[in-house]
Scaffold this active site. Structure first.
Site, PDB file in Angstrom:
ATOM      1  N   HIS A 131       1.011  -1.266  -0.086  1.00 32.33           N
ATOM      2  CA  HIS A 131       0.026   0.093  -0.045  1.00 32.33           C
ATOM      3  C   HIS A 131       1.023   1.187  -0.101  1.00 32.33           C
ATOM      4  O   HIS A 131       1.575   1.599  -0.952  1.00 32.33           O
ATOM      5  CB  HIS A 131      -1.058  -0.100   1.110  1.00 32.33           C
ATOM      6  CG  HIS A 131      -2.166   0.901   1.160  1.00 32.33           C
ATOM      7  ND1 HIS A 131      -2.535   1.731   0.230  1.00 32.33           N
ATOM      8  CD2 HIS A 131      -3.177   1.076   2.392  1.00 32.33           C
ATOM      9  CE1 HIS A 131      -3.578   2.230   0.746  1.00 32.33           C
ATOM     10  NE2 HIS A 131      -3.790   2.019   1.524  1.00 32.33           N
ATOM     11  N   HIS A 165      -2.964  -2.597  -9.860  1.00 30.69           N
ATOM     12  CA  HIS A 165      -3.780  -1.927  -8.955  1.00 30.69           C
ATOM     13  C   HIS A 165      -4.997  -2.712  -8.778  1.00 30.69           C
ATOM     14  O   HIS A 165      -5.433  -3.312  -9.947  1.00 30.69           O
ATOM     15  CB  HIS A 165      -4.167  -0.582  -9.396  1.00 30.69           C
ATOM     16  CG  HIS A 165      -4.723   0.429  -8.177  1.00 30.69           C
ATOM     17  ND1 HIS A 165      -5.964   0.257  -7.987  1.00 30.69           N
ATOM     18  CD2 HIS A 165      -4.076   1.346  -7.386  1.00 30.69           C
ATOM     19  CE1 HIS A 165      -6.233   1.155  -7.015  1.00 30.69           C
ATOM     20  NE2 HIS A 165      -4.749   1.878  -6.550  1.00 30.69           N
ATOM     21  N   ASP A 188       2.724   5.195  -7.352  1.00 31.30           N
ATOM     22  CA  ASP A 188       3.731   5.014  -6.497  1.00 31.30           C
ATOM     23  C   ASP A 188       4.971   4.818  -7.628  1.00 31.30           C
ATOM     24  O   ASP A 188       6.239   5.035  -7.084  1.00 31.30           O
ATOM     25  CB  ASP A 188       3.865   3.794  -5.588  1.00 31.30           C
ATOM     26  CG  ASP A 188       2.932   4.174  -4.693  1.00 31.30           C
ATOM     27  OD1 ASP A 188       3.143   5.067  -4.041  1.00 31.30           O
ATOM     28  OD2 ASP A 188       2.204   3.339  -4.239  1.00 31.30           O
TER      29      ASP A 188
HETATM   30  N1  ACO Z   1       4.161  -7.279 -10.741  1.00 32.15           N
HETATM   31  C1  ACO Z   1       3.820  -8.639 -11.292  1.00 32.15           C
HETATM   32  N2  ACO Z   1       2.788  -9.021 -11.342  1.00 32.15           N
HETATM   33  C2  ACO Z   1       1.872  -8.662 -10.885  1.00 32.15           C
HETATM   34  C3  ACO Z   1       1.723  -7.284 -10.329  1.00 32.15           C
HETATM   35  C4  ACO Z   1       2.932  -6.896 -10.135  1.00 32.15           C
HETATM   36  N3  ACO Z   1       3.114  -5.744  -9.771  1.00 32.15           N
HETATM   37  N4  ACO Z   1       0.476  -6.832  -9.800  1.00 32.15           N
HETATM   38  C5  ACO Z   1      -0.277  -7.827 -10.045  1.00 32.15           C
HETATM   39  N5  ACO Z   1       0.566  -8.896 -10.642  1.00 32.15           N
HETATM   40  C6  ACO Z   1      -0.141 -10.184 -11.316  1.00 32.15           C
HETATM   41  C7  ACO Z   1      -0.295 -11.334 -10.057  1.00 32.15           C
HETATM   42  O1  ACO Z   1       0.862 -12.037 -10.384  1.00 32.15           O
HETATM   43  C8  ACO Z   1      -1.742 -11.925 -10.888  1.00 32.15           C
HETATM   44  O2  ACO Z   1      -1.156 -12.835 -11.705  1.00 32.15           O
HETATM   45  P1  ACO Z   1      -1.855 -14.371 -12.010  1.00 32.15           P
HETATM   46  O3  ACO Z   1      -3.269 -13.888 -12.185  1.00 32.15           O
HETATM   47  O4  ACO Z   1      -0.946 -14.913 -12.975  1.00 32.15           O
HETATM   48  O5  ACO Z   1      -1.759 -14.844 -10.498  1.00 32.15           O
HETATM   49  C9  ACO Z   1      -2.467 -10.913 -11.336  1.00 32.15           C
HETATM   50  O6  ACO Z   1      -1.325  -9.917 -11.665  1.00 32.15           O
HETATM   51  C10 ACO Z   1      -3.388 -10.254 -10.487  1.00 32.15           C
HETATM   52  O7  ACO Z   1      -2.734  -9.840  -9.175  1.00 32.15           O
HETATM   53  P2  ACO Z   1      -3.565  -9.552  -7.949  1.00 32.15           P
HETATM   54  O8  ACO Z   1      -2.246  -9.861  -6.892  1.00 32.15           O
HETATM   55  O9  ACO Z   1      -4.607 -10.659  -7.803  1.00 32.15           O
HETATM   56  O10 ACO Z   1      -4.081  -8.274  -7.800  1.00 32.15           O
HETATM   57  P3  ACO Z   1      -4.556  -7.340  -6.624  1.00 32.15           P
HETATM   58  O11 ACO Z   1      -5.457  -6.667  -7.090  1.00 32.15           O
HETATM   59  O12 ACO Z   1      -4.731  -8.286  -5.572  1.00 32.15           O
HETATM   60  O13 ACO Z   1      -3.096  -6.574  -6.385  1.00 32.15           O
HETATM   61  C11 ACO Z   1      -1.729  -4.937  -5.792  1.00 32.15           C
HETATM   62  C12 ACO Z   1      -3.172  -5.201  -6.568  1.00 32.15           C
HETATM   63  C13 ACO Z   1      -1.483  -5.418  -4.465  1.00 32.15           C
HETATM   64  C14 ACO Z   1      -1.562  -3.318  -5.995  1.00 32.15           C
HETATM   65  C15 ACO Z   1      -0.605  -5.515  -6.757  1.00 32.15           C
HETATM   66  O14 ACO Z   1      -0.806  -5.039  -8.120  1.00 32.15           O
HETATM   67  C16 ACO Z   1       0.888  -5.317  -6.612  1.00 32.15           C
HETATM   68  O15 ACO Z   1       1.266  -6.088  -5.751  1.00 32.15           O
HETATM   69  N6  ACO Z   1       1.515  -4.295  -7.048  1.00 32.15           N
HETATM   70  C17 ACO Z   1       2.726  -3.964  -6.429  1.00 32.15           C
HETATM   71  C18 ACO Z   1       2.661  -2.981  -5.247  1.00 32.15           C
HETATM   72  C19 ACO Z   1       2.258  -1.784  -5.487  1.00 32.15           C
HETATM   73  O16 ACO Z   1       2.687  -0.977  -6.315  1.00 32.15           O
HETATM   74  N7  ACO Z   1       1.572  -1.230  -4.734  1.00 32.15           N
HETATM   75  C20 ACO Z   1       0.683   0.156  -4.551  1.00 32.15           C
HETATM   76  C21 ACO Z   1      -0.534   0.049  -4.938  1.00 32.15           C
HETATM   77  S1  ACO Z   1      -1.152   1.708  -5.477  1.00 32.15           S
HETATM   78  C22 ACO Z   1      -1.432   2.183  -3.672  1.00 32.15           C
HETATM   79  O17 ACO Z   1      -1.467   1.440  -2.887  1.00 32.15           O
HETATM   80  C23 ACO Z   1      -1.250   3.609  -3.576  1.00 32.15           C
END
Ligand code: ACO
Length: 455
Positions: free
Chosen positions: A294, A333, A389
């Protein structure tokens, strides 16, 4: 409870799962017809605002003493837990509005304190209201002297977010009237205090962590100008913030002011729903924001860019992401399945900031990561785009903010959003203490055995 297998099933056993049928007789009604294939009974659930009330599922039972159906939604990926009038996001189109105003217009024309007023009060202020609001915020920035001693008690290398969680919670002990959360005046007073004092707490936490003396607020400066003063002033008698950097920080604060039902807002609403004072709820929200998924993400982006080290190592890193070894921080996201509109604005601010500070050498790695990711099927098929971010950390670093303060720079402006969401929850007659259900998958009842009898 034993459930009759397909008792009274009226033929829907033959229907393949997920088949869509059209029933002309019910077409046009705002309801959802659901057939329980265990009993063959059909139920009509109301549809309002594109949702069905989860409580209506409880009528779907196999027997009178059956608890009734619940919905199962780990991490609330498809559950609206409140109605809100504050922030609207269209994740597919990449739209973000506060109280109806597009983020692009606010970022161009407004100030953070005007946006904070809008978010908290629901309307943009008149000139008089704005001046009064700015005056109130400016004149509540000081902390009780005991807070300084509390901050000094932390270990020399304490993370500023850890200090912020503790100190914002501790503020409740200085304002006993804060418990009167249903008194509108008392509520407004705490909201002003929280928005005013968060920068001071954050700056003091940072100064303590680097062993520097605290700098007291300067009422002549703007909200962000004063924050820069409290962080960076050295021996000069009057700190004068660079106007480009001051405005850049103000716009970044606008972009972070609210973001509807995210993890920290959920914490704010959930903790607030048991009716503690708002300082305690904000402490919970700050704690939720601390995590790398987050508010900690821009810190992680910077660490990732440093780890990659050079442009030519980007393809190798992308490979590791695709193999599931690491995540591409600052990408993806829960809601945006398009370019995060805040990331677009931040990219423009980055250019203005780098003109003053010089180009951040990590920018080239970030641009290369974005270029490759946006044409790679792994990211395209999962709709993973840069989020807020991805570039904010680079700007903060160029402005000489230490990496540890990045999540703090998120917590300060988000306080307005948390408070508006908290008040909305308190005044919403449909809300109660938050209390989700669970699906128990543990052991059935068993008897205690003394240690001697255990294998
Ligand atoms: N890098 C690589 N793969 C990713 C990423 C990423 N940053 N984000 C999602 N994926 C992939 C997952 O592995 C998943 O793949 P799969 O379907 O093969 O298993 C798919 O995309 C869906 O991902 P989820 O984790 O289910 O998506 P969720 O909505 O739960 O996660 C999150 C959202 C936590 C923001 C995620 O994208 C992440 O971890 N990003 C990196 C951290 C980040 O930048 N956070 C800031 C968010 S913005 C904020 O809080 C202000």
């Amino acid at each position: 409870m034993p459930r009759p297998a397909n008792a009274g099933n009226s033929g829907s056993q033959d229907a393949p799962a997920g088949r869509i049928a059209t029933n002309d007789r019910s077409a046009g009604r705002d309801t959802l017809s659901v057939t329980d294939n265990r009993t063959g009974r059909t139920y009509e659930l109301p549809i309002e605002n594109g949702t069905v009330p989860a409580a209506a599922l409880r009528d779907i039972k196999t027997a009178p003493d059956d608890f009734g159906l619940m919905s199962y939604d780990p991490a609330f990926t498809n559950t609206a837990h409140c109605k809100s009038r504050i922030t609207m996001i269209d994740g597919d189109k990449g739209i973000l509005n506060y109280r109806g105003y597009p983020i692009e217009q606010l970022a161009e024309h407004s100030t953070y304190l005007e946006v904070a007023y809008l978010i908290v009060h629901g309307e943009l202020p008149t000139r008089g209201q704005y001046e009064e609001w700015v005056f109130s915020i400016t004149h509540h920035t000081f902390l009780h002297e005991n807070m300084k001693r509390l901050i000094e008690a932390f270990r020399y290398d304490a993370h500023p977010m850890g200090i912020l969680v503790s100190t914002v919670g501790a503020l409740s002990t200085f304002y006993s009237e804060a418990k009167s959360i249903f008194d509108p005046e008392a509520r407004r007073q705490q909201m002003v205090r929280l928005i005013a004092k968060m920068p001071t707490l954050a700056a003091f936490a940072y100064r303590a962590s680097v062993g520097m003396p605290f700098v007291y607020p300067d009422n002549d400066l703007s909200y962000t100008g004063n924050f820069l003063n409290m962080l960076f002033r050295m021996a000069e008698s009057k700190y004068r913030p660079n106007p480009v950097l001051e405005r850049a920080l103000d716009v970044l604060f606008i972009l972070h002011a609210d973001h509807e039902q995210n993890c920290s807002t959920l914490a704010m609403r959930a903790v607030g729903s048991s009716h503690p004072d708002p300082y305690s709820s904000v402490a919970a929200a700050v704690a939720a924001l601390y995590g790398p998924l987050h508010g900690g993400a821009n810190e992680m982006v910077l660490r990732m860019l440093k780890e990659i080290g050079s442009k030519d190592r980007v393809p190798g890193y992308i490979q590791r992401v695709k193999q599931g070894q690491v995540r591409l921080m600052g990408f993806g996201h829960r809601v945006y399945k398009n370019y995060d509109p805040r990331a677009r604005i931040i990219k423009q601010i980055a250019d203005q900031v780098f003109e003053v500070t010089g180009r951040n050498p990590l920018l080239d790695i970030a641009l290369e990561l974005e270029r490759i990711a946006l044409q790679d099927d792994y990211f395209v098929s999962r709709k993973l785009y840069p989020n807020v971010d991805f570039y904010s950390g680079l700007i903060y670093q160029s402005m000489k903010f230490p990496v540890e303060t990045f999540p703090v720079l998120f917590a300060i402006p988000r306080t307005a959003g948390w408070l508006a969401q908290w008040e909305e929850m308190l005044l919403d007659p449909e809300q109660k203490i938050a209390r989700p259900r669970q699906v128990y998958t543990g052991s059935p009842r068993r008897d205690y055995r003394s240690m001697d009898d255990r294998m």
